[in-house]
Design a protein around this motif. Structure first.
Motif, PDB file in Angstrom:
ATOM      1  N   ASN A 144      10.477  13.366   0.673  1.00 29.49           N
ATOM      2  CA  ASN A 144       9.374  12.018   0.652  1.00 29.49           C
ATOM      3  C   ASN A 144       8.719  11.898  -0.168  1.00 29.49           C
ATOM      4  N   LYS A 145       8.298  13.030  -1.299  1.00 22.98           N
ATOM      5  CA  LYS A 145       7.470  12.976  -2.490  1.00 22.98           C
ATOM      6  C   LYS A 145       8.371  12.931  -3.437  1.00 22.98           C
TER       7      LYS A 145
ATOM      8  N   ILE B  65       6.337   4.689  -4.103  1.00 28.29           N
ATOM      9  CA  ILE B  65       5.118   5.220  -4.002  1.00 28.29           C
ATOM     10  C   ILE B  65       4.790   5.608  -5.600  1.00 28.29           C
TER      11      ILE B  65
ATOM     12  N   LYS C 277       1.022  -1.203  -0.037  1.00 31.68           N
ATOM     13  CA  LYS C 277       0.074   0.120  -0.096  1.00 31.68           C
ATOM     14  C   LYS C 277       1.030   1.444   0.132  1.00 31.68           C
TER      15      LYS C 277
ATOM     16  N   GLU D 184       0.945   3.785   1.867  1.00 34.00           N
ATOM     17  CA  GLU D 184       1.349   4.348   3.103  1.00 34.00           C
ATOM     18  C   GLU D 184       2.106   3.253   3.791  1.00 34.00           C
ATOM     19  N   ASP D 185       2.494   2.114   3.119  1.00 35.81           N
ATOM     20  CA  ASP D 185       3.412   1.280   3.770  1.00 35.81           C
ATOM     21  C   ASP D 185       4.919   1.570   2.845  1.00 35.81           C
TER      22      ASP D 185
END
Length: 304
Positions: free
Chosen positions: A189-190, A39, A29, A31-32
């Motif tokens: 993070n993105k 992502i 997922k 979020e994992d």
């Protein structure tokens, strides 16, 4: 007993832990995920398939066999990602240092008990709890230990910040005779193109005196310049943002002359051959989708 010995990144390799892609756990997922590149691929529906990653890792195992390197593999944990063995521990000299990794990954460490049980317990180091460190940030280079870090006050906001100042200090205390040199890395993070997850995502020494380097991976220009001067501009292969994103600096040295590299790294592989290296090309594009490549999935135990 295993006679651990690692003083740099390129001396002739004799024993290594190579991660494993079997029973990988399927698509996580969002979020994992631990990094922006994973992502990206989860959202795009292009996350790597287990069977493709197995083929890629076995190609690396074949190269190790060709060069007569003893290969250890982790015990398989069902439905669990165990590809990146560099994250869970690392060796400097004769010391085996357990990495304080993301708590979810504790089980990965236990899965290499076949190796740990062969090490003199006196040489197994567990750093204090406040020290965060992963093997991708730690590079022994003869008299030096190079360490990637992030010391911003927003450290805890970055799942991509893996090694902190406490760990840098602890390693200096463990190896007082070495020069420990830390480098502030750019974190995101993105955006995977603006994120140096580990030091080996934007820098790696190769051969006797050469290096692969990406300027934008470093937050402090003077630290990047220090590396450029240390190796000498003529000995440095500078990679572009796109090449960093594709993990061009994350190759792996079997010796000062032999490097395992991804077969699509055309510009890098051409330069390496021109500079006298033997390049063993393997397919690794699927594994690269998780923001890790050849150095990330190998943990050297013994070099000459």
């Amino acid at each position: 007993m295993l006679a651990l010995n690692i003083n740099n990144e390129t001396s002739r390799l004799r024993a290594v832990v190579l991660g494993i892609a079997k029973s990988n756990g399927g698509v996580p997922k969002v979020e994992d995920c631990y990094d922006p590149k994973s992502i990206e691929h989860v959202l795009a529906g292009t996350y790597p398939k287990e069977e493709d990653m197995i083929v890629e890792m076995e190609a690396v195992a074949d190269v190790f066999n060709k060069y007569d390197v003893k290969v250890y593999r982790p015990e398989i944990i069902e439905n669990y990602n165990q590809i990146f063995s560099r994250d869970i521990a690392f060796v400097i000299e004769d010391k085996f240092i357990e990495a304080n990794i993301l708590p979810d990954r504790e089980r990965e460490y236990k899965a290499i008990d076949n190796v740990i049980s062969q090490i003199n317990p006196e040489n197994i180091i567990v750093l204090p709890e406040e020290c965060h460190v992963e093997g991708g940030d730690v590079m022994p280079w003869n008299d030096y230990i190079f360490i990637g870090t992030y010391s911003g006050s927003d450290y805890k906001d970055y799942i991509t910040a893996r090694t902190n100042t406490d760990a840098v200090i602890a390693l200096q205390e463990l190896f007082p005779h070495k020069i420990v040199k830390s480098f502030e890395l750019r974190k995101s993070n993105k955006n995977a193109k603006e994120n140096a997850l580990h030091l080996d995502c934007c820098f790696q020494p190769i051969g006797k005196d050469k290096a692969i380097l990406h300027k934008n991976g470093f937050l402090v220009e003077s630290e990047y310049n220090w590396l450029l001067n240390f190796f000498g501009k003529e000995n440095v292969f500078e990679i572009t943002k796109e090449e960093m994103y594709n993990m061009n600096s994350n190759v792996f040295s079997i010796s000062e002359e032999v490097i395992i590299s991804e077969k699509n790294f055309t510009r890098l592989n051409t330069w390496l051959r021109k500079n006298g290296f033997t390049v063993e090309e393997v397919p690794y594009t699927e594994i690269a989708k998780q923001e890790g490549l050849l150095r990330c999935s190998t943990m050297p135990l013994i070099r000459d």
